[in-house]
Design a protein around this motif. Structure first.
Motif, PDB file in Angstrom:
ATOM      1  N   GLY A  72       0.786  -1.226   0.000  1.00 26.54           N
ATOM      2  CA  GLY A  72       0.000   0.000   0.000  1.00 26.54           C
ATOM      3  C   GLY A  72       0.821   1.280   0.000  1.00 26.54           C
ATOM      4  O   GLY A  72       0.429   2.275  -0.624  1.00 26.54           O
ATOM      5  N   THR A 290      -3.318  -1.109   4.600  1.00 24.65           N
ATOM      6  CA  THR A 290      -4.294  -0.444   3.750  1.00 24.65           C
ATOM      7  C   THR A 290      -3.682   0.799   3.138  1.00 24.65           C
ATOM      8  O   THR A 290      -2.738   1.370   3.680  1.00 24.65           O
ATOM      9  CB  THR A 290      -5.569  -0.059   4.529  1.00 24.65           C
ATOM     10  N   SER A 291      -4.235   1.220   2.005  1.00 27.20           N
ATOM     11  CA  SER A 291      -3.819   2.469   1.374  1.00 27.20           C
ATOM     12  C   SER A 291      -4.998   3.426   1.237  1.00 27.20           C
ATOM     13  O   SER A 291      -4.918   4.411   0.501  1.00 27.20           O
ATOM     14  CB  SER A 291      -3.219   2.189  -0.013  1.00 27.20           C
TER      15      SER A 291
END
Length: 322
Positions: A72, A290-291
């Motif tokens: 990410g 997460t991104s």
């Protein structure tokens, strides 16, 4: 006459006077005054804080949800993907999270993390964890010095030997650096059950602050020996791959969330899977990667409230594997 400034936004002066005229003398004014007094006497509830757990070697409190940067954060400035990442860190910190985990193995992730923290002035909010992933003393020192530069910091909170690569050599260096104050904590990592025998041997032989290991509702082997041993040895546990590498979450996300999820305050499958991980008392922190800021916010919500006890999960875990 009641001052117009005390009227609710939706109630005009003319409408207030019409209501006043339609009621017995003084009744409307008395009711309005009582409402205003009640609002003043009942302060808004503060938002629920993210739970913390102590790092056994120091008892320092660590928030239970962090952020992994694998894939990410391996993004270049100027791309749409990079532009989303400041929101991820803002969401982490706003929810009370601290731990950001990276590695030189993760492409540009360390450098991206350092850039974002410097640009936002939020270095002091972060618990920075990264790794050494090479062989040989001098190569390890050079790589770790590069991590300091990329993360734009003079001290790293946690340095880990990535996947046990040349762990004897690197742990010797890390003990010296810990004594000098360059790193605050040291540890080891792995991500697959095939390495658990070696992980267990190192845990028994060495004095460590942290173990990072995989654990999820569909990969529970760490429960058998590693999590109990870490607790016995006074070692904090960071959990990676809490969604089973992503496959478990992808399989569940299109199914309706079961009603029992609400019993522990979950509103998404991601929260439910994270609360399963945190229900184990041997886990200190979990680092879903997460991104996207909205995913970080959703993940962080799993760090609040209760997690469910062993009996709760015995009754429901099978449903996660269908």
């Amino acid at each position: 006459m009641t001052p117009h400034g005390l009227l609710p936004a939706h109630l005009t002066r003319a409408r207030f006077l019409r209501l006043l005229a339609a009621l017995p003398a003084g009744a409307a004014l008395s009711s309005f005054a009582q409402q205003q007094q009640q609002q003043q006497l009942t302060p808004p509830k503060p938002p629920m804080k993210m739970n913390t757990r102590p790092i056994p070697s120091t008892q320092e409190a660590l928030p239970v949800i962090g952020c992994g940067t694998w894939i990410g954060f391996d993004q270049r400035p100027g791309t749409a993907e990079y532009q989303r990442l400041p929101g991820v860190l803002d969401a982490l910190f706003a929810a009370g999270g601290q731990l950001i985990d990276s590695s030189p193995m993760y492409g540009r992730s360390e450098q991206t993390t350092g850039e974002l923290l410097a640009a936002s002035g939020q270095h002091d909010k972060a618990f920075l964890a990264t790794k050494v992933w090479t062989s040989g003393r001098e190569a390890g020192i050079a790589q770790m010095e590069q991590s300091f530069e990329r993360l734009r910091t003079r001290r790293i909170d946690l340095m880990q030997v990535h996947n046990l690569l040349d762990w004897r050599t690197h742990l010797a260096t890390l003990r010296d650096w810990k004594a000098q104050g360059r790193v605050r904590y040291i540890g080891i990592t792995h991500y697959t059950a095939s390495a658990y025998a070696e992980v267990e041997a190192v845990l028994r032989a060495e004095k460590l602050d942290f173990l990072q290991i995989n654990y999820s509702a569909d990969a529970r082997e760490a429960e058998q020996r590693l999590l109990p041993l870490a607790a016995e040895r006074g070692v904090a546990v960071i959990v990676n791959l809490p969604f089973g590498g992503g496959g478990l979450l992808r399989r569940l996300r299109d199914r309706p969330l079961p009603a029992w999820a609400g019993e522990i305050g979950c509103t998404s499958w991601a929260q439910l899977l994270l609360k399963f991980v945190l229900s184990h008392p041997g886990v200190t922190c979990v680092i879903p990667g997460t991104s996207r800021a909205e995913h970080m916010t959703d993940n962080a919500a799993a760090g609040k409230g209760t997690y469910g006890d062993a009996a709760f999960w015995r009754a429901h875990t099978a449903e996660l594997s269908r």
